[in-house]
Design a protein around this motif. Structure first.
Motif, PDB file in Angstrom:
ATOM      1  N   ALA A 195       0.829  -1.206   0.000  1.00 28.48           N
ATOM      2  CA  ALA A 195       0.000   0.000   0.000  1.00 28.48           C
ATOM      3  C   ALA A 195       0.867   1.262   0.000  1.00 28.48           C
ATOM      4  CB  ALA A 195      -0.923  -0.004   1.218  1.00 28.48           C
ATOM      5  N   ILE A 196       1.900   1.261   0.844  1.00 27.09           N
ATOM      6  CA  ILE A 196       2.804   2.419   0.911  1.00 27.09           C
ATOM      7  C   ILE A 196       3.500   2.624  -0.433  1.00 27.09           C
ATOM      8  CG2 ILE A 196       4.906   3.294   1.992  1.00 27.09           C
ATOM      9  CD1 ILE A 196       4.003   1.875   4.562  1.00 27.09           C
ATOM     10  N   TYR A 197       3.908   1.516  -1.063  1.00 20.96           N
ATOM     11  CA  TYR A 197       4.588   1.609  -2.356  1.00 20.96           C
ATOM     12  C   TYR A 197       3.652   2.141  -3.440  1.00 20.96           C
ATOM     13  CZ  TYR A 197       7.167   0.283  -6.544  1.00 20.96           C
ATOM     14  OH  TYR A 197       7.816   0.312  -7.750  1.00 20.96           O
ATOM     15  N   MET A 198       2.400   1.721  -3.418  1.00 18.97           N
ATOM     16  CA  MET A 198       1.458   2.181  -4.427  1.00 18.97           C
ATOM     17  C   MET A 198       1.145   3.668  -4.245  1.00 18.97           C
ATOM     18  SD  MET A 198      -1.136  -0.960  -5.203  1.00 18.97           S
ATOM     19  CE  MET A 198      -1.557  -0.228  -6.784  1.00 18.97           C
ATOM     20  N   MET A 199       1.150   4.143  -3.017  1.00 16.64           N
ATOM     21  CA  MET A 199       1.003   5.587  -2.788  1.00 16.64           C
ATOM     22  C   MET A 199       2.214   6.329  -3.349  1.00 16.64           C
ATOM     23  SD  MET A 199      -1.874   6.442  -1.180  1.00 16.64           S
ATOM     24  CE  MET A 199      -1.716   7.735   0.072  1.00 16.64           C
ATOM     25  N   LYS A 200       3.391   5.727  -3.194  1.00 15.40           N
ATOM     26  CA  LYS A 200       4.605   6.324  -3.749  1.00 15.40           C
ATOM     27  C   LYS A 200       4.512   6.425  -5.266  1.00 15.40           C
ATOM     28  CE  LYS A 200       9.629   5.652  -3.962  1.00 15.40           C
ATOM     29  NZ  LYS A 200      10.754   4.765  -3.547  1.00 15.40           N
ATOM     30  N   GLU A 202       1.947   6.928  -6.871  1.00 12.00           N
ATOM     31  CA  GLU A 202       1.022   8.025  -7.136  1.00 12.00           C
ATOM     32  C   GLU A 202       1.646   9.377  -6.795  1.00 12.00           C
ATOM     33  OE1 GLU A 202      -2.018   7.897  -8.477  1.00 12.00           O
ATOM     34  OE2 GLU A 202      -1.957   5.723  -8.713  1.00 12.00           O
ATOM     35  N   GLY A 203       2.907   9.343  -6.370  1.00  6.06           N
ATOM     36  CA  GLY A 203       3.587  10.587  -6.026  1.00  6.06           C
ATOM     37  C   GLY A 203       3.342  11.059  -4.609  1.00  6.06           C
ATOM     38  N   LEU A 204       2.842  10.161  -3.735  1.00  8.80           N
ATOM     39  CA  LEU A 204       2.512  10.517  -2.356  1.00  8.80           C
ATOM     40  C   LEU A 204       3.376   9.704  -1.395  1.00  8.80           C
ATOM     41  CD1 LEU A 204      -1.353  10.447  -2.824  1.00  8.80           C
ATOM     42  CD2 LEU A 204       0.080  12.488  -2.716  1.00  8.80           C
ATOM     43  N   ILE A 205       4.126  10.387  -0.556  1.00  6.22           N
ATOM     44  CA  ILE A 205       5.015   9.723   0.393  1.00  6.22           C
ATOM     45  C   ILE A 205       4.310   9.578   1.741  1.00  6.22           C
ATOM     46  CG2 ILE A 205       7.249   9.799   1.542  1.00  6.22           C
ATOM     47  CD1 ILE A 205       7.346   9.463  -1.514  1.00  6.22           C
ATOM     48  N   VAL A 206       4.321   8.376   2.288  1.00  7.98           N
ATOM     49  CA  VAL A 206       3.680   8.090   3.567  1.00  7.98           C
ATOM     50  C   VAL A 206       4.742   8.067   4.666  1.00  7.98           C
ATOM     51  CG1 VAL A 206       2.367   6.401   4.902  1.00  7.98           C
ATOM     52  CG2 VAL A 206       1.833   6.769   2.473  1.00  7.98           C
ATOM     53  N   ASP A 207       4.532   8.861   5.685  1.00  9.12           N
ATOM     54  CA  ASP A 207       5.432   8.882   6.841  1.00  9.12           C
ATOM     55  C   ASP A 207       4.961   7.823   7.837  1.00  9.12           C
ATOM     56  OD1 ASP A 207       7.091   9.388   8.950  1.00  9.12           O
ATOM     57  OD2 ASP A 207       6.348  11.418   9.354  1.00  9.12           O
ATOM     58  N   GLU A 208       5.712   6.741   7.926  1.00 10.04           N
ATOM     59  CA  GLU A 208       5.313   5.638   8.809  1.00 10.04           C
ATOM     60  C   GLU A 208       5.452   5.982  10.283  1.00 10.04           C
ATOM     61  OE1 GLU A 208       6.410   1.575   7.441  1.00 10.04           O
ATOM     62  OE2 GLU A 208       7.611   2.643   5.943  1.00 10.04           O
ATOM     63  N   GLU A 209       6.203   7.043  10.605  1.00 11.87           N
ATOM     64  CA  GLU A 209       6.387   7.460  11.993  1.00 11.87           C
ATOM     65  C   GLU A 209       5.501   8.653  12.337  1.00 11.87           C
ATOM     66  OE1 GLU A 209       8.127   5.581  13.929  1.00 11.87           O
ATOM     67  OE2 GLU A 209       8.705   4.323  12.221  1.00 11.87           O
ATOM     68  N   GLU A 210       4.507   8.913  11.527  1.00 11.46           N
ATOM     69  CA  GLU A 210       3.614  10.038  11.743  1.00 11.46           C
ATOM     70  C   GLU A 210       2.886   9.916  13.096  1.00 11.46           C
ATOM     71  OE1 GLU A 210      -0.254  12.071   9.473  1.00 11.46           O
ATOM     72  OE2 GLU A 210       0.504  10.092   8.888  1.00 11.46           O
ATOM     73  N   LYS A 263      -9.189   8.585  -3.629  1.00 11.64           N
ATOM     74  CA  LYS A 263      -9.440   9.291  -2.371  1.00 11.64           C
ATOM     75  C   LYS A 263      -8.208   9.082  -1.486  1.00 11.64           C
ATOM     76  CE  LYS A 263     -14.462   8.661  -2.625  1.00 11.64           C
ATOM     77  NZ  LYS A 263     -15.672   8.069  -1.972  1.00 11.64           N
ATOM     78  N   TYR A 264      -7.192   9.880  -1.747  1.00 15.43           N
ATOM     79  CA  TYR A 264      -5.884   9.634  -1.154  1.00 15.43           C
ATOM     80  C   TYR A 264      -5.847   9.869   0.359  1.00 15.43           C
ATOM     81  CZ  TYR A 264      -4.442   9.438  -6.013  1.00 15.43           C
ATOM     82  OH  TYR A 264      -4.321   9.111  -7.332  1.00 15.43           O
ATOM     83  N   GLU A 265      -6.663  10.779   0.859  1.00 10.41           N
ATOM     84  CA  GLU A 265      -6.703  10.992   2.305  1.00 10.41           C
ATOM     85  C   GLU A 265      -7.275   9.767   3.007  1.00 10.41           C
ATOM     86  OE1 GLU A 265      -5.870  12.380   5.798  1.00 10.41           O
ATOM     87  OE2 GLU A 265      -5.306  13.443   3.938  1.00 10.41           O
TER      88      GLU A 265
END
Length: 288
Positions: A195-200, A202-210, A263-265
Motif C-alpha cells: 500500500a505504501i509503495y502504491m502511494m509512492k 502516485e507521487g505521495l510519500i507516507v510517513d510511517e512514523e507520523e 481518495k488519497y486521504e
C-alpha cells in the motif's frame, strides 16, 4: 528561415572536424529530401537508419541521428535524442534502451533483465516499477502465489552459480538486479508495504512514523496493548491475533477502494490503521 538555421548548425558540426566534409548542398540533401523520395524509399530508410522519418510541410528528420553521426557529434549541438531532429515540434518521448554489451536496442532488449541478443545481464532500470518486474498489473489485489513463482524464477536466473564466469561488470549488474528483485518481492508480498509503495507510485510519500491525532484510534491502540499485556496464555494471544487479522483485512480492503477512487486521504488513513495493527501483531508474535 528553418533551412538557414539548419545549414548554420551543420556548418558548426563540420567546423569541429566532422568525419566527412559537409557542403551546403550535401547538408540540405541529407536532411531535407523531398517527400515523395522519402515515401518511395521508406523501406530502405527504415532498414538503414531504424524507424521511419517524420514528414511534415516544414521538415523531415532522422528519429535516431546517433546512428548516422555517432553520439560524439550529436552531443556537440546538445540534441535530445528522444525529440525531433532539427524540428521545433516534440517527437516521441519513449526511452530507447540499448544493451551495454552488444548495443542491441528496442525490441531486441528486455526492459529489465536480459538482452535477448547476447543474453547478458542488464543494469537496473529504475523506470521499471516492482509490478513490471514480475509481469503483473499495477493492482493492489496481488495474487501472492503468482508473485512467489515469478520471484523464484528471477532468483534462479540471477543465482551466483550462473554468473560466476561472467565479467566483473555483469556480476555486479546481476547482484544489483537480485537485490532489487528481493526488495520488490518483499514490498509487494506484504499488504502494508504494498500500500505504501502504491502511494509512492502516485507521487505521495507516507510517513510511517507520523504522530497519531485520531483520538478514536489512540484509544483503540491503548486498549489493544492492555489486552496483549494481560493475556494469560498463548490461546488468549492467538484470539487477539485473529481479531487483528480481521482488522488488517478490513482496512486493506478500505485502502484498495480508496486508491481506486483516488481518495488519497482515505487511503492514507487506512495505511495508518494498518501500520499500528501490524505492529501489534508483531508484538504478539514475540510473546508467542
Amino acid at each position: 528561415m528553418w533551412r538557414k538555421h539548419t545549414l548554420a548548425a551543420l556548418r558548426i558540426i563540420n567546423s569541429t572536424k566532422f568525419p566527412f566534409p559537409l557542403s551546403d548542398s550535401l547538408c540540405f540533401n541529407l536532411f531535407y529530401r523531398n517527400t515523395s523520395a522519402l515515401h518511395s524509399s521508406s523501406s530502405r530508410f527504415t532498414e538503414r537508419f531504424g524507424g521511419s522519418p517524420f514528414l511534415s510541410a516544414r521538415t523531415s528528420f532522422f528519429p535516431n541521428p546517433t546512428i548516422l553521426f555517432g553520439a560524439k557529434w550529436i552531443d556537440i549541438l546538445n540534441f535530445d535524442h528522444t525529440r525531433c531532429f532539427f524540428c521545433s515540434e516534440s517527437g516521441s518521448t519513449e526511452k530507447l534502451r540499448r544493451c551495454w554489451n552488444c548495443d542491441a536496442e528496442g525490441a531486441n532488449t528486455t526492459p529489465f533483465l536480459f538482452c535477448h541478443t547476447c543474453r547478458s545481464v542488464q543494469p537496473v532500470d529504475g523506470s521499471i516499477d516492482y509490478f513490471q518486474i514480475f509481469g503483473m498489473e499495477r493492482d493492489y489485489n496481488v495474487e501472492v502465489g503468482e508473485l512467489e513463482r515469478e520471484y523464484k524464477n528471477w532468483q534462479r536466473k540471477l543465482h551466483p552459480d550462473l554468473v560466476h564466469s561472467k565479467t566483473q561488470t555483469e556480476r555486479e549488474y546481476a547482484a544489483e538486479q537480485s537485490a532489487r528483485v528481493i526488495d520488490a518481492y518483499r514490498t509487494l508480498a506484504d499488504p502494508l508495504t504494498r500500500a505504501i509503495y502504491m502511494m509512492k507510485l502516485e507521487g505521495l510519500i507516507v510517513d510511517e512514523e507520523e504522530r497519531i491525532t485520531d483520538l478514536e484510534l489512540l484509544a483503540e491502540i491503548m486498549e489493544l496493548r492492555e489486552a496483549v499485556e494481560e493475556a494469560e496464555d498463548a490461546e488468549a494471544l492467538i484470539q487477539i491475533q485473529a481479531q487483528l487479522q480481521e482488522k488488517l483485512q478490513y482496512w486493506s480492503n478500505s485502502f484498495e477502494d480508496a486508491l481506486r477512487s483516488k481518495k488519497y486521504e482515505d487511503a492514507h488513513s487506512s495505511i495508518r490503521r494498518m501500520t499500528y495493527y501490524k505492529r501489534a501483531n508483531e508484538e504478539i508474535i514475540k510473546k508467542l
